[in-house]
Write a protein that holds these residues in place. Sequence first.
Motif, mmCIF file in Angstrom:
data_model
loop_
_atom_site.group_PDB
_atom_site.id
_atom_site.type_symbol
_atom_site.label_atom_id
_atom_site.label_comp_id
_atom_site.label_asym_id
_atom_site.label_seq_id
_atom_site.Cartn_x
_atom_site.Cartn_y
_atom_site.Cartn_z
ATOM 1 N N PHE A 80 0.858 -1.180 0.000
ATOM 2 C CA PHE A 80 0.000 0.000 0.000
ATOM 3 C C PHE A 80 0.897 1.234 0.000
ATOM 4 O O PHE A 80 1.732 1.408 0.892
ATOM 5 N N VAL A 81 0.723 2.089 -1.001
ATOM 6 C CA VAL A 81 1.547 3.292 -1.137
ATOM 7 C C VAL A 81 0.653 4.505 -0.909
ATOM 8 O O VAL A 81 -0.193 4.836 -1.744
ATOM 9 N N PHE A 82 0.833 5.166 0.240
ATOM 10 C CA PHE A 82 -0.009 6.288 0.635
ATOM 11 C C PHE A 82 0.693 7.617 0.372
ATOM 12 O O PHE A 82 1.914 7.719 0.516
ATOM 13 N N VAL A 107 3.971 1.989 2.590
ATOM 14 C CA VAL A 107 4.972 2.929 2.080
ATOM 15 C C VAL A 107 4.364 4.324 2.048
ATOM 16 O O VAL A 107 3.217 4.497 1.601
ATOM 17 N N LEU A 108 5.120 5.314 2.512
ATOM 18 C CA LEU A 108 4.718 6.719 2.340
ATOM 19 C C LEU A 108 5.443 7.269 1.126
ATOM 20 O O LEU A 108 6.667 7.174 1.031
ATOM 21 N N ASP A 109 4.680 7.840 0.205
ATOM 22 C CA ASP A 109 5.246 8.418 -1.013
ATOM 23 C C ASP A 109 5.088 9.931 -0.965
ATOM 24 O O ASP A 109 3.969 10.444 -0.947
ATOM 25 N N VAL A 110 6.203 10.652 -0.925
ATOM 26 C CA VAL A 110 6.174 12.113 -0.822
ATOM 27 C C VAL A 110 6.545 12.715 -2.173
ATOM 28 O O VAL A 110 7.697 12.645 -2.601
ATOM 29 N N ARG A 111 5.555 13.304 -2.837
ATOM 30 C CA ARG A 111 5.768 13.934 -4.141
ATOM 31 C C ARG A 111 6.042 15.424 -4.011
ATOM 32 O O ARG A 111 6.552 16.055 -4.932
ATOM 33 N N SER A 112 5.657 16.019 -2.887
ATOM 34 C CA SER A 112 5.885 17.452 -2.691
ATOM 35 C C SER A 112 5.832 17.758 -1.201
ATOM 36 O O SER A 112 5.367 16.941 -0.400
ATOM 37 N N SER A 141 9.207 6.533 -0.275
ATOM 38 C CA SER A 141 9.692 6.965 -1.591
ATOM 39 C C SER A 141 9.541 8.474 -1.665
ATOM 40 O O SER A 141 8.570 9.043 -1.155
ATOM 41 N N PHE A 142 10.528 9.103 -2.300
ATOM 42 C CA PHE A 142 10.561 10.562 -2.408
ATOM 43 C C PHE A 142 10.790 10.947 -3.866
ATOM 44 O O PHE A 142 11.472 10.239 -4.604
ATOM 45 N N ILE A 143 10.257 12.100 -4.238
ATOM 46 C CA ILE A 143 10.383 12.538 -5.621
ATOM 47 C C ILE A 143 11.818 12.924 -5.964
ATOM 48 O O ILE A 143 12.256 12.742 -7.090
ATOM 49 N N THR A 144 12.548 13.464 -5.001
ATOM 50 C CA THR A 144 13.960 13.799 -5.198
ATOM 51 C C THR A 144 14.707 13.581 -3.879
ATOM 52 O O THR A 144 14.109 13.514 -2.807
#
Length: 381
Positions: A80-82, A107-112, A141-144
Motif C-alpha cells: 500500500f503506497v499512501f 509505504v509513504l510516497d512524498v511527491r511534494s 519513496s521521495f520525488i527527489t
Amino acid sequence: MKIVYIRFQDFKKRFYISSEREIVRSFKRLGLESQLIAFGKKEDEPKFVKLFNSFKDIKILIKFKISLYLFKMRKEKIVFVFDPNSLILFLPNFLYRKILGGKQKFVLDVRSIPVVNPTKKEIERFKTVLWLSYFFFDGFSFITDETKKICEGYIKKRFSNYTIYPSGVNADCFFVRNKNEKIVKSYGLENKKVIFYHGSISKKRGLEELIESVEKLKKDYKDLILFVVGSGDRDVEKNIVETKNILLPPVTYEEVPEYISVASVCVSPLPDLIWWRGASSLKVMEYMAMGKPLVLSEIKPHLDVLPKDIRGYILYKPTSSENLYKALKEFFENREDYEKEALKLSQYVKTNFSYDIIAKRVYEFYRTKLFGENDEFLYRE
C-alpha cells in the motif's frame, strides 16, 4: 505481489496531474498487478483507477469507504503506497497486521512538501504525517533526494529504507511530432514565434517575470506571442490576457502534447526558492521528450534532468526578467542551432525518464527491500 497507490485527492480537480496515474499504468504494462485509488466522479479514467465519492462529497464518508475497500485486501501480499493526505487510511490494515500478521507492507510516497506560504497548521500536519510514518511504515519513496533531506530536517530523523523516483514521461504520449494545425489555425499562430508554458500559474513560479520579458521581446519581434495552458493566480491570469497573449484552461494529460507541438520554444521560469529545490521538473521532461528547445532558470531541479552533452537549451539566472529576456533573445537569434540540438533530447528522455524505466526501479525496491526477494524477476515486455 499487488501494488495499490492511495491518493486522497479529487481527480476531477486534479485531472491534469498525471504522475500517480502514469506510474500505475506502467506497472500494468509491465505485467504487474496494480491499482490507483482516489476520490472523484470522473467517468473516463482507465480501468486500473478506482474512484470513490459520496453525497455532497463528504470526505469522512469517502475515507470510510476507501478504508473498508482496503481492509478487504488484508490477507493479500500487497504494498500500500499512501500519500501524506491519505495516511490515516492505513490504520485498519495496520492493526490487522499487528494482531493477526500478514504480508501487507506500507509505504509513504512524498511527491511534494507544503509550498507557497504554507500555514503553521499545514506544516505541523505534514510533520505529524512524517513522524507517524517514520515509526509505523515499512518504507518510503521521495520525488527527489532534496525532498528527502527537507523531510528529514522537519523531524530531525534519517530515513533508511527508501527509494528516490522522479516524475517521468509517458513516451507513448510525448514524442516528436508535427504542429497540430487545428490549434495553429484556431489561435492564429501561423508564422508566429510561440513561447510556451503549461502548468500551475502563480507569482511564485516566475510567471510575472516571463510576461515582462515577453513584452520587452515583442519590441524586437512583432510576430511573438506567449501561449499559456493552465490556471491559478487570478492576477497573473489577468496580466496574460491583458498583454494580448493566449491563456487556456488546463487540458487533459493526453491533450497536452498537442499544445506543446505548436511551441517555438518552451519555458520553465521557476525562481530559486527552497520549495522548488526539492521538485522534479515534469514539464521540462515533457518538453524534452517532444524535442522542443528550452529556456530554463538555472536551478537544481532543472539541472538534475538536463544532459551535459546535448545542447538545445539555454539557462539563465532567475534574478530578474532581464536575464530571461536575454535568454529568449539568444534563442531566437540562433534558433536553427537550438532546434537541431533539441531533437536529440527526445531519445535522452525516453532512455532515462520514461515511466516504464522508473516503474521497474520502484518495483525492485518493493521486492528486495520490503519483501526480501532477491531472485531475478522477468517483466512483460
